[in-house]
Write a protein that holds these residues in place. Structure first.
Motif, PDB file in Angstrom:
ATOM      1  N   LEU A  84       0.710  -1.318  -0.025  1.00  0.00           N
ATOM      2  CA  LEU A  84       0.011   0.102   0.071  1.00  0.00           C
ATOM      3  C   LEU A  84       0.799   0.963   0.043  1.00  0.00           C
ATOM      4  O   LEU A  84       0.769   2.066  -0.721  1.00  0.00           O
ATOM      5  N   ALA A  85       1.830   1.519   1.017  1.00  0.00           N
ATOM      6  CA  ALA A  85       2.692   2.458   1.044  1.00  0.00           C
ATOM      7  C   ALA A  85       3.582   2.826  -0.521  1.00  0.00           C
ATOM      8  O   ALA A  85       3.612   3.880  -0.554  1.00  0.00           O
ATOM      9  N   THR A  86       3.975   1.742  -0.974  1.00  0.00           N
ATOM     10  CA  THR A  86       5.006   2.028  -2.132  1.00  0.00           C
ATOM     11  C   THR A  86       3.836   2.271  -3.330  1.00  0.00           C
ATOM     12  O   THR A  86       4.339   2.952  -4.014  1.00  0.00           O
ATOM     13  N   ALA A  87       2.885   1.842  -3.329  1.00  0.00           N
ATOM     14  CA  ALA A  87       1.893   2.204  -4.642  1.00  0.00           C
ATOM     15  C   ALA A  87       1.610   3.545  -4.628  1.00  0.00           C
ATOM     16  O   ALA A  87       1.464   4.442  -5.514  1.00  0.00           O
ATOM     17  N   LEU A  88       1.319   4.284  -3.464  1.00  0.00           N
ATOM     18  CA  LEU A  88       1.053   5.550  -3.234  1.00  0.00           C
ATOM     19  C   LEU A  88       2.006   6.295  -3.438  1.00  0.00           C
ATOM     20  O   LEU A  88       1.994   7.605  -3.940  1.00  0.00           O
ATOM     21  N   GLY A  89       3.228   5.974  -2.958  1.00  0.00           N
ATOM     22  CA  GLY A  89       4.269   6.627  -2.978  1.00  0.00           C
ATOM     23  C   GLY A  89       4.874   6.802  -4.386  1.00  0.00           C
ATOM     24  O   GLY A  89       5.266   7.852  -4.818  1.00  0.00           O
ATOM     25  N   ALA A  90       4.834   5.690  -5.203  1.00  0.00           N
ATOM     26  CA  ALA A  90       5.219   5.515  -6.762  1.00  0.00           C
ATOM     27  C   ALA A  90       4.418   6.542  -7.358  1.00  0.00           C
ATOM     28  O   ALA A  90       4.720   7.226  -8.327  1.00  0.00           O
ATOM     29  N   ALA A  91       2.982   6.869  -7.039  1.00  0.00           N
ATOM     30  CA  ALA A  91       1.931   7.577  -7.734  1.00  0.00           C
ATOM     31  C   ALA A  91       2.628   9.140  -7.502  1.00  0.00           C
ATOM     32  O   ALA A  91       2.796   9.967  -8.419  1.00  0.00           O
ATOM     33  N   ALA A  92       2.944   9.479  -6.226  1.00  0.00           N
ATOM     34  CA  ALA A  92       3.563  10.791  -6.081  1.00  0.00           C
ATOM     35  C   ALA A  92       4.723  11.065  -6.696  1.00  0.00           C
ATOM     36  O   ALA A  92       5.030  12.090  -7.358  1.00  0.00           O
ATOM     37  N   GLY A  93       5.673   9.915  -7.073  1.00  0.00           N
ATOM     38  CA  GLY A  93       6.884  10.182  -7.849  1.00  0.00           C
ATOM     39  C   GLY A  93       6.589  10.656  -9.004  1.00  0.00           C
ATOM     40  O   GLY A  93       7.515  11.303  -9.734  1.00  0.00           O
ATOM     41  N   HIS A  94       5.599   9.888  -9.828  1.00  0.00           N
ATOM     42  CA  HIS A  94       5.108  10.258 -11.143  1.00  0.00           C
ATOM     43  C   HIS A  94       4.754  11.644 -11.575  1.00  0.00           C
ATOM     44  O   HIS A  94       4.834  12.381 -12.462  1.00  0.00           O
ATOM     45  N   ALA A  95       3.836  12.103 -10.407  1.00  0.00           N
ATOM     46  CA  ALA A  95       3.490  13.400 -10.249  1.00  0.00           C
ATOM     47  C   ALA A  95       4.468  14.536 -10.495  1.00  0.00           C
ATOM     48  O   ALA A  95       4.622  15.460 -11.213  1.00  0.00           O
ATOM     49  N   LEU A  96       5.767  14.026  -9.730  1.00  0.00           N
ATOM     50  CA  LEU A  96       6.843  14.802  -9.512  1.00  0.00           C
ATOM     51  C   LEU A  96       7.482  14.754 -10.950  1.00  0.00           C
ATOM     52  O   LEU A  96       8.226  15.770 -11.395  1.00  0.00           O
ATOM     53  N   THR A  97       7.677  13.595 -11.574  1.00  0.00           N
ATOM     54  CA  THR A  97       8.313  13.664 -12.921  1.00  0.00           C
ATOM     55  C   THR A  97       7.493  14.461 -13.811  1.00  0.00           C
ATOM     56  O   THR A  97       8.341  15.091 -14.698  1.00  0.00           O
ATOM     57  N   ALA A  98       6.198  14.402 -13.756  1.00  0.00           N
ATOM     58  CA  ALA A  98       5.546  15.263 -14.790  1.00  0.00           C
ATOM     59  C   ALA A  98       6.041  16.757 -14.691  1.00  0.00           C
ATOM     60  O   ALA A  98       6.036  17.553 -15.388  1.00  0.00           O
ATOM     61  N   LEU A  99       5.857  17.168 -13.198  1.00  0.00           N
ATOM     62  CA  LEU A  99       6.554  18.671 -12.975  1.00  0.00           C
ATOM     63  C   LEU A  99       7.642  18.837 -13.541  1.00  0.00           C
ATOM     64  O   LEU A  99       7.739  19.959 -14.101  1.00  0.00           O
ATOM     65  N   ALA A 100       8.711  17.999 -13.358  1.00  0.00           N
ATOM     66  CA  ALA A 100       9.905  18.031 -13.968  1.00  0.00           C
ATOM     67  C   ALA A 100      10.098  18.456 -15.281  1.00  0.00           C
ATOM     68  O   ALA A 100      10.866  19.282 -15.897  1.00  0.00           O
ATOM     69  N   LEU A 101       9.364  17.636 -16.068  1.00  0.00           N
ATOM     70  CA  LEU A 101       9.338  17.922 -17.627  1.00  0.00           C
ATOM     71  C   LEU A 101       8.733  19.210 -17.890  1.00  0.00           C
ATOM     72  O   LEU A 101       9.116  19.800 -18.941  1.00  0.00           O
ATOM     73  N   ILE A 102       7.665  19.574 -17.159  1.00  0.00           N
ATOM     74  CA  ILE A 102       6.998  20.946 -17.445  1.00  0.00           C
ATOM     75  C   ILE A 102       8.017  21.851 -17.263  1.00  0.00           C
ATOM     76  O   ILE A 102       8.018  22.960 -18.208  1.00  0.00           O
ATOM     77  N   VAL A 103       8.691  22.019 -16.458  1.00  0.00           N
ATOM     78  CA  VAL A 103       9.645  23.171 -15.971  1.00  0.00           C
ATOM     79  C   VAL A 103      10.857  22.812 -16.542  1.00  0.00           C
ATOM     80  O   VAL A 103      11.937  23.810 -16.639  1.00  0.00           O
ATOM     81  N   GLU A 104      11.092  21.737 -17.349  1.00  0.00           N
ATOM     82  CA  GLU A 104      12.374  21.256 -17.897  1.00  0.00           C
ATOM     83  C   GLU A 104      13.528  21.414 -16.852  1.00  0.00           C
ATOM     84  O   GLU A 104      14.750  21.788 -17.058  1.00  0.00           O
ATOM     85  N   SER A 105      13.288  20.807 -15.691  1.00  0.00           N
ATOM     86  CA  SER A 105      14.463  20.656 -14.821  1.00  0.00           C
ATOM     87  C   SER A 105      15.296  19.188 -14.801  1.00  0.00           C
ATOM     88  O   SER A 105      14.678  18.208 -14.409  1.00  0.00           O
ATOM     89  N   TYR A 106      16.365  19.122 -15.193  1.00  0.00           N
ATOM     90  CA  TYR A 106      17.019  17.826 -15.332  1.00  0.00           C
ATOM     91  C   TYR A 106      17.203  17.245 -14.042  1.00  0.00           C
ATOM     92  O   TYR A 106      17.040  16.185 -13.836  1.00  0.00           O
ATOM     93  N   PRO A 107      17.696  18.083 -12.919  1.00  0.00           N
ATOM     94  CA  PRO A 107      18.058  17.476 -11.649  1.00  0.00           C
ATOM     95  C   PRO A 107      16.665  17.092 -11.052  1.00  0.00           C
ATOM     96  O   PRO A 107      16.692  15.975 -10.493  1.00  0.00           O
ATOM     97  N   LEU A 108      15.628  17.783 -11.185  1.00  0.00           N
ATOM     98  CA  LEU A 108      14.312  17.237 -10.772  1.00  0.00           C
ATOM     99  C   LEU A 108      13.777  16.183 -11.253  1.00  0.00           C
ATOM    100  O   LEU A 108      13.323  15.187 -10.453  1.00  0.00           O
ATOM    101  N   PHE A 109      14.160  15.765 -12.481  1.00  0.00           N
ATOM    102  CA  PHE A 109      13.672  14.821 -13.434  1.00  0.00           C
ATOM    103  C   PHE A 109      14.566  13.483 -12.853  1.00  0.00           C
ATOM    104  O   PHE A 109      13.889  12.539 -12.479  1.00  0.00           O
TER     105      PHE A 109
END
Length: 404
Positions: A84-109
């Motif tokens: 349960l914890a890992t499924a929800l945490g991975a969902a948060a990680g994908h949201a952060l990946t999308a944000l990194a692509l929007i702002v074009e931040s390689y370190p954040l990606f």
């Protein structure tokens, strides 16, 4: 019915977790190899192919650490809460990946891909859950179906990315967020609660003292580690670099990569679900060895053949790989289960992730010369693994020693 729901939940978890891990495969090659400059592919003025190799490496690094830790943690605290914890945490990680692509931040990606990989190393937990509750031929079939879902995820991720990119480069990651949230709800509804063992022990103590790499204290498991690492280096060289080969040799874009991946995905999943879990008169390690040779041949043909031969080899790769990965987890579960199913399955997942890292790093250098070199290296390593398995099978006739 209870077993069917358990197997279905494990398979869906494998599917959605690995879809998330493999989403960038068709996105990254055009992003880093198309020649169009942006803040992602020119970070610090480094060569785009080097940045591409680092981007490929960082998610498997997280997967490797997560695989080594999450299986033993679930041995101690229970499969359900860890999943349960890992499924929800991975969902948060994908949201952060999308944000990194929007702002074009390689370190954040890079950070987002590492964090997501850390939590998506939960395949060992799902495998251990199946090993706990099933036995005999049903366990073998369940591992085969689980592998079918696992491979479908690794290969359907690129397909999903290719088909949804028309709505924006971040769309595949938002789809992954929604799928993992639904997956967490399914886990909560279907998986039974279990009593934790030693729940008063802190998770940090378990992570330090009981991670999967502790199994390397035992000689036979060290042999497994080396052989499995060589085989999976061939597999990961293929997974990571056939999309780049398609860009450079066949001049495919993201959607073309997605479609050839769909055919490979379909064949490998069909093989896993229908054929790979069947009984055989051949010894497991002998069967695994011949399928390792088959994988090596397919990867070598991608590197050495023309475009038509390479495309055919990409698709046919799925058949021997599906058989190999139905055989080895079941054999390891039977032979080494006394060491803890979570730890054993975690070791297999850790090896796969380590192979991802090693081949991504090797490829980041070799592709500066020729992408085919990393594929040839992978083919040679898988062929060596097949040869070593044929030799090893003679020495495993005796029962494995019990863990202390």
């Amino acid at each position: 019915m209870k077993n069917a729901l358990l197997i279905a939940a494990a398979c869906l978890l494998a599917l959605f977790s690995t879809i998330g891990a493999s989403l960038p495969y068709p996105i990254l090659p055009p992003l880093f190899a198309s020649g169009v400059s942006n803040n992602l592919n020119h970070f610090l003025g480094l060569p785009p192919k080097l940045l591409f190799g680092i981007a490929l490496t960082i998610n498997p690094l997280g997967l490797m650490i997560g695989s080594a830790l999450l299986g033993p943690l679930s041995d101690r605290f229970g499969r359900r809460p860890v999943l349960l914890a890992t499924a929800l945490g991975a969902a948060a990680g994908h949201a952060l990946t999308a944000l990194a692509l929007i702002v074009e931040s390689y370190p954040l990606f890079i950070f987002a891909r590492f964090f997501t990989g850390l939590l998506e190393g939960n395949g060992s937990v799902a495998r251990a859950m199946l090993a706990d509750r099933l036995d005999g031929h049903l366990r073998l079939r369940a591992f085969s179906w689980f592998n079918g879902a696992f491979y479908m995820g690794w290969l359907a991720g690129p397909l999903l990315a290719g088909l949804t990119l028309r709505w924006g480069i971040t769309t595949p990651f938002w789809v992954a967020v929604g799928a993992l949230v639904l997956m967490a709800a399914l886990v909560a509804a279907v998986l039974p609660r279990e009593a934790a063992s030693g729940a008063t022990t802190s998770w940090w103590h378990v992570a330090r003292k009981n991670h999967s790499l502790n199994l390397l204290r035992y000689a036979e498991l060290r042999i497994l580690f080396v052989v499995q690492l060589a085989y999976t280096c061939g597999v990961t060289a293929f997974y990571e670099y056939y999309p780049l080969w398609l860009v450079e040799t066949a001049h495919y874009g993201a959607q073309g990569i997605a479609w050839i991946t769909a055919v490979l995905c379909g064949l490998m999943t069909f093989t896993s679900l229908v054929f790979a879990g069947r009984r055989s008169a051949l010894a497991p390690l002998r069967r695994a060895a011949w399928n390792a040779f088959g994988v090596a041949a397919a990867v070598a043909l991608v590197a050495a053949g023309n475009t038509a031969i390479g495309l055919a080899a990409i698709v046919l790769f799925g058949i021997p790989n599906a058989f190999y990965n139905a055989i080895m987890p079941g054999w390891c579960s039977e032979r080494f289960g006394a060491y803890g199913q979570g730890a054993v399955m975690g070791l297999l997942s850790t090896i796969f992730c380590l192979a991802n890292i090693m081949m991504a790093l090797a490829g980041s250098v070799l592709t500066l010369v020729d992408t085919r070199l990393v594929l040839l290296l992978g083919a040679m390593l898988s062929a060596w693994a097949g040869w070593r398995l044929l030799a090893w099978r003679v020495s495993v006739a005796a029962p494995a020693p019990m863990a202390n």
